[in-house]
Design a protein around this motif. Structure first.
Motif, PDB file in Angstrom:
ATOM      1  N   ARG A 202      -0.339 -16.066 -15.623  1.00 14.21           N
ATOM      2  CA  ARG A 202      -0.952 -15.949 -16.946  1.00 14.21           C
ATOM      3  C   ARG A 202      -1.750 -14.647 -17.068  1.00 14.21           C
ATOM      4  O   ARG A 202      -1.785 -14.018 -18.132  1.00 14.21           O
ATOM      5  N   ALA A 203      -2.379 -14.234 -15.974  1.00 12.46           N
ATOM      6  CA  ALA A 203      -3.177 -13.004 -16.008  1.00 12.46           C
ATOM      7  C   ALA A 203      -2.310 -11.757 -16.036  1.00 12.46           C
ATOM      8  O   ALA A 203      -2.735 -10.712 -16.556  1.00 12.46           O
TER       9      ALA A 203
ATOM     10  N   LEU B   1       4.687 -10.631 -10.060  1.00 12.22           N
ATOM     11  CA  LEU B   1       4.031 -11.052  -8.831  1.00 12.22           C
ATOM     12  C   LEU B   1       5.001 -10.851  -7.674  1.00 12.22           C
ATOM     13  O   LEU B   1       6.022 -11.531  -7.576  1.00 12.22           O
ATOM     14  N   ALA B   2       4.682  -9.895  -6.799  1.00 12.80           N
ATOM     15  CA  ALA B   2       5.587  -9.594  -5.690  1.00 12.80           C
ATOM     16  C   ALA B   2       5.349 -10.517  -4.510  1.00 12.80           C
ATOM     17  O   ALA B   2       6.279 -10.917  -3.823  1.00 12.80           O
TER      18      ALA B   2
ATOM     19  N   LEU C 121      -0.131  -9.634  -4.514  1.00 11.93           N
ATOM     20  CA  LEU C 121       0.349  -8.277  -4.775  1.00 11.93           C
ATOM     21  C   LEU C 121       1.071  -8.292  -6.109  1.00 11.93           C
ATOM     22  O   LEU C 121       2.006  -9.081  -6.314  1.00 11.93           O
ATOM     23  N   VAL C 122       0.631  -7.406  -7.034  1.00 13.41           N
ATOM     24  CA  VAL C 122       1.159  -7.402  -8.388  1.00 13.41           C
ATOM     25  C   VAL C 122       1.681  -6.007  -8.716  1.00 13.41           C
ATOM     26  O   VAL C 122       0.980  -5.005  -8.492  1.00 13.41           O
TER      27      VAL C 122
ATOM     28  N   GLN D 256      -3.121  -4.301  -7.016  1.00 14.10           N
ATOM     29  CA  GLN D 256      -2.318  -3.940  -8.178  1.00 14.10           C
ATOM     30  C   GLN D 256      -1.615  -2.608  -7.906  1.00 14.10           C
ATOM     31  O   GLN D 256      -2.246  -1.614  -7.613  1.00 14.10           O
ATOM     32  N   VAL D 257      -0.288  -2.627  -7.970  1.00 10.40           N
ATOM     33  CA  VAL D 257       0.515  -1.443  -7.714  1.00 10.40           C
ATOM     34  C   VAL D 257       1.173  -1.012  -9.011  1.00 10.40           C
ATOM     35  O   VAL D 257       1.831  -1.813  -9.675  1.00 10.40           O
TER      36      VAL D 257
END
Length: 323
Positions: free
Chosen positions: A264-265, A272-273, A289-290, A321-322
């Motif tokens: 949701r975020a 989402l990895a 990890l996103v 966050q990538v």
């Protein structure tokens, strides 16, 4: 014409039909033969334990099932149940000796294999046998009923399927793994699973044997003692196993809530990895990890509060966050 239909609802008539054609002396003799310590039994224990521990180390379900097919411990366990149904102390002692020696050989041999093996990590197959719950008790009870029925009615081939369902050797091999690697959590969980299977099968076997009339000559007092022991043992197993099942259900729900909050975020096109969730400690730990086109400052603190509220317990979030 009405009489046969009426008789079919009479419990005595139903029991007579159920027990018809059972050769009780042959059944008891067959149980006694399978429940004793012998060279053949020792050989099968070693073979089954070796297959089981290799399957666990390789995390191969097919190899683990091969160990279940051998199933050398089912004979003494069913013999213990029938001995309890008969109140036969000699039969109970004989089954316990075979079980005790078989357990010692299996645990010692698997510990030796693990000690000399380069593979000593906790695989998925090993981890699956360290957290018994109430469903394991129910499976063992049903397997004990089916195994005793197959034994009494002469359907020995069905014992193989029962052995696969309840799987008594892989938990023992897991105990050997825990002993060799000094992993007491793994060892304790697997030992409890084996003890659950052992007691549930034996008690179910005793109940099925009594239903078929084995031990029918016992006094009412002996029957009451049998029933009381069975109820106490099952209750003693059901309480911790029920609590374990409740904990597993909560963990499954918590993991779903964590993933829902993260999704949701970071809605699409963000992705989402990787998500790692550890709920054992206090606080719970979540790592994520996103991949996102727009990294958001302060997202970690905000999501930490949201996850703590969703799980109703403190959460430590590590968010990467990538772009």
């Amino acid at each position: 014409m009405e009489m046969p239909a009426a008789q079919s609802f009479d419990p005595r008539h139903w029991l007579a039909q159920l027990r018809a054609g059972v050769d009780y002396p042959a059944v008891v003799a067959s149980v006694a033969e399978d429940a004793r310590w012998s060279g053949h039994y020792l050989f099968m224990v070693v073979i089954s334990a070796g297959i089981a521990v290799l399957g666990l180390l390789l995390s191969s379900p097919a190899v683990v099932i091969g160990a279940m097919l051998v199933s050398p411990l089912m004979g003494p366990i069913l013999g213990l149940g029938v001995g309890v149904a008969l109140f036969d102390q000699a039969a109970i002692r004989r089954a316990l000796v075979a079980l005790g020696l078989g357990i010692a050989v299996a645990v010692g041999f698997t510990a030796l294999v693990v000690a000399v093996s380069p593979l000593q990590t906790v695989t998925a197959e090993i981890a699956a046998r360290t957290r018994p719950n109430l469903f394991d008790l129910l499976v063992a009870l049903l397997s004990g009923l089916a195994g005793t029925y197959a034994l009494i009615r002469g359907r020995q081939g069905a014992i193989v399927g029962v052995a696969i369902a309840v799987a008594v050797m892989p938990p023992l091999a897991t105990v050997g793994f825990g002993l060799a690697t000094a992993n007491w959590a793994v060892m304790g969980g697997a030992a409890f699973l084996f003890f659950t299977n052992l007691m549930a099968i034996a008690l179910a076997a005793a109940a099925m044997a009594r239903l078929y009339g084995i031990g029918a000559s016992l006094s009412p007092r002996q029957s009451v003692v049998q029933a009381a022991i069975s109820i106490v043992m099952l209750a003693a197993l059901a309480v911790p196993l029920g609590l374990a099942l409740r904990q597993i259900a909560w963990e499954s729900l918590a993991q779903r809530r964590v993933r829902e909050e993260l999704a949701r975020a970071f809605p699409r096109p963000a992705r989402l990895a990787d998500v790692e969730i550890r709920l054992e400690g206090e606080p719970a730990e979540v790592g994520a990890l996103v991949f996102t086109s727009r990294p958001e400052a302060g997202a970690e603190a905000r999501l930490t509060r949201q996850l703590s509220g969703a799980l109703e317990r403190p959460v430590r979030l590590t968010l990467e966050q990538v772009r």
